[in-house]
Design an enzyme around this catalytic site. Structure first.
Site, PDB file in Angstrom:
ATOM      1  N   ASP A 181      -1.808   2.251  -4.588  1.00 54.47           N
ATOM      2  CA  ASP A 181      -3.099   2.559  -3.975  1.00 54.47           C
ATOM      3  C   ASP A 181      -4.156   1.599  -4.498  1.00 54.47           C
ATOM      4  O   ASP A 181      -3.986   0.954  -5.539  1.00 54.47           O
ATOM      5  CB  ASP A 181      -3.491   4.004  -4.266  1.00 54.47           C
ATOM      6  N   HIS A 210       0.810  -1.221   0.000  1.00 50.84           N
ATOM      7  CA  HIS A 210       0.000   0.000   0.000  1.00 50.84           C
ATOM      8  C   HIS A 210       0.842   1.269   0.000  1.00 50.84           C
ATOM      9  O   HIS A 210       0.339   2.354  -0.285  1.00 50.84           O
ATOM     10  CB  HIS A 210      -0.931   0.010   1.220  1.00 50.84           C
TER      11      HIS A 210
END
Length: 554
Positions: free
Chosen positions: A531, A527
């Protein structure tokens, strides 16, 4: 303060010699020997004129105090050093490196170290250490020696095969000479990087002098340091503090070990327990200080007769009846375990799953395999098509072809796909370089070739290093429907591919339906780099190539 100023002044003098060391490093090394080659006289002159290297009195603390005569005789009068011993030379190397010459003297950090004549009477020789053959290697195993003691070796010849944390790699000889002594033979395990494994000499007549040679290096030093750390010197021994009256707390601490080692029982209770095979360790005594008395044994027997089970007694019996075997852990399994643990602990994983219809992909594979069989080529598997689709999707969404650093995100311009291969020795991930630019036939050939090398444990570092994305397929060979992969650092994503299965697809009317094959794929994302929307965009591109496979040929 005076010692500090002298030390700083001497270090500045030594630093002034850096300009000549890159060119004359080898000559500097050979000048250390009493039997130095006459050709090094030029270097001796250069060093005397440009590098006033000597050991000042203030720096004697860095050297071995057991050889003060060696320390105090370092001078440039007549020769570079009047006296030499390997132990003192190593101290000088460390001293010079610490004073700013580590870049120019990088040759001291190689896996081979030249030895010289000293009080032991050994001729000039080289100690060959276990090399670091991969970025993550800390120790290795000797698979087998291709040369034996007494053989002549030349630069480029293979000395032995080393099992690294990734694969089995050939170790080549760097200099011409004779293999005098093999210190770690075939099958030697867990050899630390830098540990001496063999000795080479320049002259064949010197081989016999190393018949009983034992290195003074890592093993001995480790034992000495370990013994030094565990057994303090007489000066450092702490005398026990005697107390006139031991307190109640100290009495409890002293008695605790004895209570753990021995179960206190009355004689009658002990005899009753032995007659009925009662596990006394599971019984809590009710007598003074927890002593087991006869009544405790009788209560246990009564409860057992009524069918009341004692969980601790069952656990003890089950543990005693347990049968097992301890399996050795290979180097690749050790490294895989540490890297996967690091990945799960430091990378914020999240997962995206999508179902892709594979009917058209299966039809295209059948057509291509017909052409391959006609031309004598190898068959194309479903995994080959998945690799191609994953690579093309990376080219369309390059944010997923990246890795995280503390200061920036590195986005790669080449699409190099690692393919997970399971073997008896562990999990390997050979790499298909520029997979987005290669045809399906080329990808199929490379995957089969690398998978065979992985199963034979013959992968080279260039076969598995440099990947930017990983594909793991447990669907085709194992029938796993869906799973989540662990990211392979420093990459930012891994694609886990499940099996294709038939499903019923409802139509517009109540009696209208059709059958279709669907394959579940899960993208594990870092992450910090990818995204959620970027990960979803990648899966959309991947699904487009799978469901319209002819677009991969454009």
């Amino acid at each position: 303060m005076m010692r500090g100023s002298h030390l700083f002044g001497h270090s500045r003098k030594i630093k002034n010699g850096q300009s000549i060391l890159p060119r004359d490093t080898a000559l500097l090394i050979r000048c250390f020997s009493k039997s130095a080659d006459p050709s090094t006289n030029g270097a001796d002159k250069i060093l005397r004129s440009r590098l006033p290297l000597y050991v000042p009195e203030e720096l004697n603390v860095h050297l071995d105090r057991r050889v003060p005569e060696t320390v105090n005789s370092f001078s440039f009068k007549g020769s570079l050093f009047k006296s030499y011993s390997p132990r003192a030379a190593m101290k000088v190397r460390n001293l010079v490196t610490g004073l700013g010459l580590n870049h120019s003297l990088s040759c001291f950090q190689t896996t081979t170290a030249r030895g010289f004549s000293s009080d032991s009477g050994l001729p000039a020789h080289q100690e060959i250490g276990m090399p670091s053959l991969s970025p993550t290697m800390t120790e290795g195993n000797i698979a087998r020696w291709l040369k034996k003691e007494g053989d002549k070796v030349s630069p480029g010849e293979v000395l032995c095969e080393v099992e690294t944390d990734k694969a089995t790699v050939e170790m080549e000889c760097m200099e011409e000479g004779y293999l005098a002594k093999i210190l770690r033979g075939d099958g030697s395990k867990d050899i630390k990087v830098g540990e001496v494994i063999a000795i080479t000499v320049e002259e064949e007549d010197d081989i016999e002098k190393f018949k009983d040679y034992k290195p003074d290096g890592a093993a001995g030093g480790a034992k000495e340091s370990a013994s030094a750390s565990t057994s303090p010197s007489k000066k450092e021994e702490v005398e026990p503090v005697s107390s006139p009256e031991p307190t109640k707390t100290s009495k409890v601490v002293d008695e605790a070990p004895r209570k753990e080692d021995r179960i206190f029982m009355s004689p009658a209770a002990r005899k009753l327990a032995e007659d009925h095979n009662v596990p006394v360790s599971s019984i809590k005594g009710t007598g003074p200080d927890g002593r087991i008395v006869k009544a405790d044994i009788e209560d246990y027997l009564a409860s057992s007769a009524k069918g009341v089970s004692v969980s601790s007694a069952k656990a003890t019996t089950a543990a005693q009846a347990l049968d097992y075997s301890d399996m050795p852990v290979s180097q690749i399994r050790k490294v895989t375990a540490s890297r996967l643990l690091l990945s799960k602990q430091t990378i914020p994983h999240y997962y995206l799953t999508v179902d892709t219809r594979t009917d058209k992909l299966m039809d295209l594979r059948s057509q291509l395999n017909s052409l391959q069989e006609a031309s004598g080529g190898k068959r194309i598997s479903l995994n080959d098509l998945v690799i191609k689709a994953a690579a093309l999707a990376l080219r369309k969404v390059p944010q997923c072809n990246s890795s995280w650093t503390n200061d920036f995100i590195r986005q790669y311009h080449s699409v190099n796909v690692n393919v997970a291969v399971q073997t008896d020795n562990g999990l390997f991930v050979p790499v298909i370089r520029d997979a987005d630019k290669k045809g399906l036939s080329t990808i199929a050939d490379e995957v089969k070739h690398l998978a065979q090398k992985a199963k034979e444990n013959n992968l080279k570092p260039e076969d598995y290093e440099g990947g930017t994305f990983t594909v793991s397929n447990l669907g085709g060979p194992f029938g796993v429907k869906q799973f989540c992969g662990i990211i392979n650092p420093p990459q930012a994503a891994i694609l886990a591919v499940g099996s294709a299965e038939k499903r019923v697809i409802p139509g517009a009317g109540p009696d209208q339906y059709e059958f279709g094959s669907f394959m579940s794929v899960t993208l594990s994302c870092d992450h910090r780099v990818i995204d959620g929307a970027i990960g979803a965009e990648y899966l959309k591109a991947f699904k487009g190539y799978i469901e319209n496979p002819h677009s991969m040929l454009l």
